[in-house]
Design a protein around this motif. Structure first.
Motif, PDB file in Angstrom:
ATOM      1  N   LEU A   1      -8.904  19.886  -4.004  1.00 22.43           N
ATOM      2  CA  LEU A   1      -7.682  19.399  -3.378  1.00 22.43           C
ATOM      3  C   LEU A   1      -7.002  18.281  -4.167  1.00 22.43           C
ATOM      4  O   LEU A   1      -7.664  17.498  -4.842  1.00 22.43           O
ATOM      5  CB  LEU A   1      -8.000  18.845  -1.982  1.00 22.43           C
ATOM      6  N   PHE A   2      -5.684  18.218  -4.008  1.00 19.37           N
ATOM      7  CA  PHE A   2      -4.878  17.067  -4.413  1.00 19.37           C
ATOM      8  C   PHE A   2      -4.422  16.433  -3.105  1.00 19.37           C
ATOM      9  O   PHE A   2      -3.772  17.085  -2.287  1.00 19.37           O
ATOM     10  CB  PHE A   2      -3.673  17.515  -5.241  1.00 19.37           C
ATOM     11  N   ILE A   3      -4.780  15.176  -2.882  1.00 25.99           N
ATOM     12  CA  ILE A   3      -4.473  14.496  -1.626  1.00 25.99           C
ATOM     13  C   ILE A   3      -3.676  13.243  -1.954  1.00 25.99           C
ATOM     14  O   ILE A   3      -4.041  12.489  -2.854  1.00 25.99           O
ATOM     15  CB  ILE A   3      -5.767  14.109  -0.886  1.00 25.99           C
ATOM     16  N   PHE A   4      -2.589  13.017  -1.214  1.00 28.04           N
ATOM     17  CA  PHE A   4      -1.778  11.822  -1.444  1.00 28.04           C
ATOM     18  C   PHE A   4      -1.367  11.217  -0.112  1.00 28.04           C
ATOM     19  O   PHE A   4      -1.353  11.897   0.916  1.00 28.04           O
ATOM     20  CB  PHE A   4      -0.552  12.147  -2.304  1.00 28.04           C
ATOM     21  N   ALA A   5      -1.034   9.927  -0.166  1.00 30.16           N
ATOM     22  CA  ALA A   5      -0.618   9.213   1.047  1.00 30.16           C
ATOM     23  C   ALA A   5       0.032   7.903   0.652  1.00 30.16           C
ATOM     24  O   ALA A   5      -0.044   7.466  -0.493  1.00 30.16           O
ATOM     25  CB  ALA A   5      -1.824   8.945   1.947  1.00 30.16           C
ATOM     26  N   SER A   6       0.638   7.252   1.636  1.00 29.86           N
ATOM     27  CA  SER A   6       1.252   5.953   1.403  1.00 29.86           C
ATOM     28  C   SER A   6       0.254   4.813   1.534  1.00 29.86           C
ATOM     29  O   SER A   6       0.584   3.675   1.201  1.00 29.86           O
ATOM     30  CB  SER A   6       2.428   5.737   2.364  1.00 29.86           C
TER      31      SER A   6
ATOM     32  N   LYS B   1       7.672   1.440  -3.111  1.00 26.49           N
ATOM     33  CA  LYS B   1       7.034   2.215  -2.051  1.00 26.49           C
ATOM     34  C   LYS B   1       5.717   2.764  -2.577  1.00 26.49           C
ATOM     35  O   LYS B   1       5.666   3.384  -3.643  1.00 26.49           O
ATOM     36  CB  LYS B   1       7.935   3.352  -1.566  1.00 26.49           C
ATOM     37  N   PRO B   2       4.654   2.559  -1.845  1.00 28.58           N
ATOM     38  CA  PRO B   2       3.334   2.968  -2.335  1.00 28.58           C
ATOM     39  C   PRO B   2       3.135   4.473  -2.324  1.00 28.58           C
ATOM     40  O   PRO B   2       3.671   5.177  -1.467  1.00 28.58           O
ATOM     41  CB  PRO B   2       2.376   2.286  -1.360  1.00 28.58           C
ATOM     42  N   LEU B   3       2.375   4.940  -3.299  1.00 28.75           N
ATOM     43  CA  LEU B   3       1.993   6.349  -3.374  1.00 28.75           C
ATOM     44  C   LEU B   3       0.610   6.407  -4.021  1.00 28.75           C
ATOM     45  O   LEU B   3       0.467   6.102  -5.203  1.00 28.75           O
ATOM     46  CB  LEU B   3       3.005   7.146  -4.199  1.00 28.75           C
ATOM     47  N   TYR B   4      -0.365   6.743  -3.222  1.00 24.62           N
ATOM     48  CA  TYR B   4      -1.739   6.848  -3.691  1.00 24.62           C
ATOM     49  C   TYR B   4      -2.136   8.315  -3.700  1.00 24.62           C
ATOM     50  O   TYR B   4      -1.651   9.097  -2.873  1.00 24.62           O
ATOM     51  CB  TYR B   4      -2.682   6.078  -2.767  1.00 24.62           C
ATOM     52  N   TYR B   5      -3.024   8.675  -4.622  1.00 24.87           N
ATOM     53  CA  TYR B   5      -3.499  10.053  -4.631  1.00 24.87           C
ATOM     54  C   TYR B   5      -4.911  10.121  -5.172  1.00 24.87           C
ATOM     55  O   TYR B   5      -5.405   9.194  -5.803  1.00 24.87           O
ATOM     56  CB  TYR B   5      -2.569  10.947  -5.455  1.00 24.87           C
TER      57      TYR B   5
ATOM     58  N   THR C   1       4.547  25.146  -5.594  1.00 27.78           N
ATOM     59  CA  THR C   1       4.532  23.953  -6.437  1.00 27.78           C
ATOM     60  C   THR C   1       4.902  22.731  -5.607  1.00 27.78           C
ATOM     61  O   THR C   1       5.659  22.833  -4.636  1.00 27.78           O
ATOM     62  CB  THR C   1       5.503  24.071  -7.623  1.00 27.78           C
ATOM     63  N   MET C   2       4.389  21.593  -6.029  1.00 23.79           N
ATOM     64  CA  MET C   2       4.670  20.326  -5.358  1.00 23.79           C
ATOM     65  C   MET C   2       5.295  19.379  -6.374  1.00 23.79           C
ATOM     66  O   MET C   2       4.775  19.216  -7.477  1.00 23.79           O
ATOM     67  CB  MET C   2       3.370  19.727  -4.824  1.00 23.79           C
ATOM     68  N   PHE C   3       6.403  18.768  -5.994  1.00 25.31           N
ATOM     69  CA  PHE C   3       7.030  17.729  -6.807  1.00 25.31           C
ATOM     70  C   PHE C   3       6.886  16.414  -6.057  1.00 25.31           C
ATOM     71  O   PHE C   3       7.275  16.309  -4.894  1.00 25.31           O
ATOM     72  CB  PHE C   3       8.511  18.039  -7.050  1.00 25.31           C
ATOM     73  N   ILE C   4       6.297  15.432  -6.728  1.00 27.83           N
ATOM     74  CA  ILE C   4       6.083  14.128  -6.112  1.00 27.83           C
ATOM     75  C   ILE C   4       6.695  13.070  -7.016  1.00 27.83           C
ATOM     76  O   ILE C   4       6.526  13.111  -8.234  1.00 27.83           O
ATOM     77  CB  ILE C   4       4.579  13.845  -5.916  1.00 27.83           C
ATOM     78  N   ALA C   5       7.408  12.121  -6.401  1.00 25.54           N
ATOM     79  CA  ALA C   5       8.046  11.058  -7.176  1.00 25.54           C
ATOM     80  C   ALA C   5       8.048   9.771  -6.381  1.00 25.54           C
ATOM     81  O   ALA C   5       7.963   9.780  -5.153  1.00 25.54           O
ATOM     82  CB  ALA C   5       9.482  11.458  -7.515  1.00 25.54           C
ATOM     83  N   ARG C   6       8.166   8.674  -7.117  1.00 26.76           N
ATOM     84  CA  ARG C   6       8.374   7.385  -6.459  1.00 26.76           C
ATOM     85  C   ARG C   6       9.363   6.584  -7.284  1.00 26.76           C
ATOM     86  O   ARG C   6       9.651   6.911  -8.440  1.00 26.76           O
ATOM     87  CB  ARG C   6       7.071   6.638  -6.248  1.00 26.76           C
ATOM     88  N   ASP C   7       9.877   5.527  -6.677  1.00 23.18           N
ATOM     89  CA  ASP C   7      10.896   4.716  -7.348  1.00 23.18           C
ATOM     90  C   ASP C   7      10.330   4.093  -8.622  1.00 23.18           C
ATOM     91  O   ASP C   7       9.133   3.965  -8.802  1.00 23.18           O
ATOM     92  CB  ASP C   7      11.436   3.635  -6.405  1.00 23.18           C
ATOM     93  N   ARG C   8      11.234   3.730  -9.515  1.00 23.36           N
ATOM     94  CA  ARG C   8      10.868   3.240 -10.847  1.00 23.36           C
ATOM     95  C   ARG C   8       9.953   2.015 -10.824  1.00 23.36           C
ATOM     96  O   ARG C   8       9.168   1.804 -11.734  1.00 23.36           O
ATOM     97  CB  ARG C   8      12.125   2.876 -11.640  1.00 23.36           C
ATOM     98  N   TYR C   9      10.103   1.176  -9.815  1.00 19.85           N
ATOM     99  CA  TYR C   9       9.331  -0.061  -9.763  1.00 19.85           C
ATOM    100  C   TYR C   9       8.089   0.054  -8.888  1.00 19.85           C
ATOM    101  O   TYR C   9       7.337  -0.909  -8.764  1.00 19.85           O
ATOM    102  CB  TYR C   9      10.222  -1.217  -9.277  1.00 19.85           C
ATOM    103  N   GLY C  10       7.892   1.193  -8.269  1.00 16.73           N
ATOM    104  CA  GLY C  10       6.719   1.381  -7.425  1.00 16.73           C
ATOM    105  C   GLY C  10       6.742   0.537  -6.168  1.00 16.73           C
ATOM    106  O   GLY C  10       5.695   0.140  -5.666  1.00 16.73           O
TER     107      GLY C  10
END
Length: 169
Positions: free
Chosen positions: A133-138, A123-127, A112-121
């Motif tokens: 596939l599930f692909i994500f990056a900054s 820091k970038p997180l794209y997917y 399993t993968m757990f992904i999170a980002r800060d409440r205000y976004g």
């Protein structure tokens, strides 16, 4: 893919690959400049693997709390505090974080993968999702380097973004 975002982390890169997951990281060393802060960071028992972008401002207080609970640390990084916080508190760990962050934790035993980002976004997180596939990056350009990702425009998504400055699905 990491070469596309090499400017985000000139202090090193690291990779983790197993049968279901591949994680890569470009490092910008700020808090702990030693090799103990390299990522992907693997938990002491080898079950959890972390990639992290950002800074947890209250990591020293959390570290003290985790040490009192019996956890040991191998670095002076906020990265390791995130990893051990996840081990101690699970997904609820993000409630305790004061900072700007985006991270992913791969659980090797449960796949399993757990992904999170800060409440205000901050820091970038794209997917993206492909059929396989599930692909994500900054950054989006790292995602576009993957051969399974099509370079095309989703016009409905574009209208939604221009209307609301966000995506809601």
């Amino acid at each position: 893919m990491t070469d596309a975002i090499s400017h985000r982390g000139p202090d090193g890169e690291g990779f983790y690959i197993d049968r279901f997951a591949g994680l890569a990281h470009r490092r910008l060393a700020i808090i702990d400049l030693s090799s103990a802060g390299h990522q992907p960071m693997i938990s002491e028992n080898g079950q959890f693997i972390l990639v992290f972008n950002g800074e947890i401002y209250n990591f020293q207080e959390l570290r003290s709390e985790l040490e009192q609970a019996g956890h040991r640390f191998n670095s002076n990084t906020d990265s390791e505090v995130i990893l051990i916080s996840y081990i101690e508190w699970g997904e609820e760990c993000v409630i305790r974080f004061n900072g700007m962050f985006a991270f992913a934790i791969w659980d090797r035993l449960n796949d399993t993968m757990f992904i999170a980002r800060d409440r205000y976004g901050i820091k970038p997180l794209y997917y993206t999702l492909t059929p396989k596939l599930f692909i994500f990056a900054s950054e989006q350009k790292a995602i576009l380097e993957h051969p399974d990702v099509k370079r095309s425009v989703d016009f409905e998504g574009l209208i939604e973004y221009f209307t609301f400055q966000n995506f809601f699905y």
